[in-house]
Design a protein around this motif. Sequence first.
Motif, mmCIF file in Angstrom:
data_model
loop_
_atom_site.group_PDB
_atom_site.id
_atom_site.type_symbol
_atom_site.label_atom_id
_atom_site.label_comp_id
_atom_site.label_asym_id
_atom_site.label_seq_id
_atom_site.Cartn_x
_atom_site.Cartn_y
_atom_site.Cartn_z
ATOM 1 N N ASN A 25 0.807 -1.214 0.000
ATOM 2 C CA ASN A 25 0.000 0.000 0.000
ATOM 3 C C ASN A 25 0.844 1.269 0.000
ATOM 4 O OD1 ASN A 25 -2.595 -1.176 -0.151
ATOM 5 N ND2 ASN A 25 -2.366 -1.816 1.964
ATOM 6 N N LEU A 26 2.048 1.209 0.559
ATOM 7 C CA LEU A 26 2.957 2.348 0.467
ATOM 8 C C LEU A 26 3.279 2.632 -0.992
ATOM 9 C CD1 LEU A 26 5.412 1.549 3.404
ATOM 10 C CD2 LEU A 26 3.801 3.467 3.281
ATOM 11 N N GLY A 27 3.506 1.563 -1.748
ATOM 12 C CA GLY A 27 3.769 1.717 -3.178
ATOM 13 C C GLY A 27 2.586 2.315 -3.908
ATOM 14 N N LYS A 28 1.376 1.881 -3.545
ATOM 15 C CA LYS A 28 0.165 2.422 -4.177
ATOM 16 C C LYS A 28 -0.002 3.902 -3.855
ATOM 17 C CE LYS A 28 -2.576 -1.841 -4.197
ATOM 18 N NZ LYS A 28 -3.818 -2.453 -3.689
ATOM 19 N N LEU A 29 0.265 4.274 -2.601
ATOM 20 C CA LEU A 29 0.170 5.681 -2.211
ATOM 21 C C LEU A 29 1.179 6.521 -2.995
ATOM 22 C CD1 LEU A 29 -0.202 5.238 1.651
ATOM 23 C CD2 LEU A 29 -1.869 6.371 0.154
ATOM 24 N N ASP A 30 2.391 6.012 -3.113
ATOM 25 C CA ASP A 30 3.439 6.717 -3.846
ATOM 26 C C ASP A 30 3.051 6.901 -5.314
ATOM 27 O OD1 ASP A 30 5.670 7.702 -2.464
ATOM 28 O OD2 ASP A 30 7.018 6.537 -3.740
ATOM 29 N N GLU A 31 2.539 5.837 -5.904
ATOM 30 C CA GLU A 31 2.113 5.874 -7.302
ATOM 31 C C GLU A 31 0.991 6.893 -7.513
ATOM 32 O OE1 GLU A 31 0.389 2.382 -9.853
ATOM 33 O OE2 GLU A 31 2.240 1.732 -8.855
#
Length: 67
Positions: free
Chosen positions: A52-58
């Motif tokens: 989810n950190l990756g999704k937020l960053d994206e």
Amino acid sequence: MSVTATDWPADRIKGLRRFLRLYQTEFAKRLGVSTQTVQAWEAARITPGLKNLGKLDELARSARFRP
């Protein structure tokens, strides 16, 4: 460069959601999580996992969000 939970504190998550002008429910759907999860992130009760950190960053990058 990898993303960590310290890159996404509660106020930054809430800031991104507000920047996108989304309700917690809409924001949760965009990220594929429950509304309760978003509420917990924004209240700093839990932190997002790596996925989810990756999704937020994206999402932040695509929206050109700068806190």
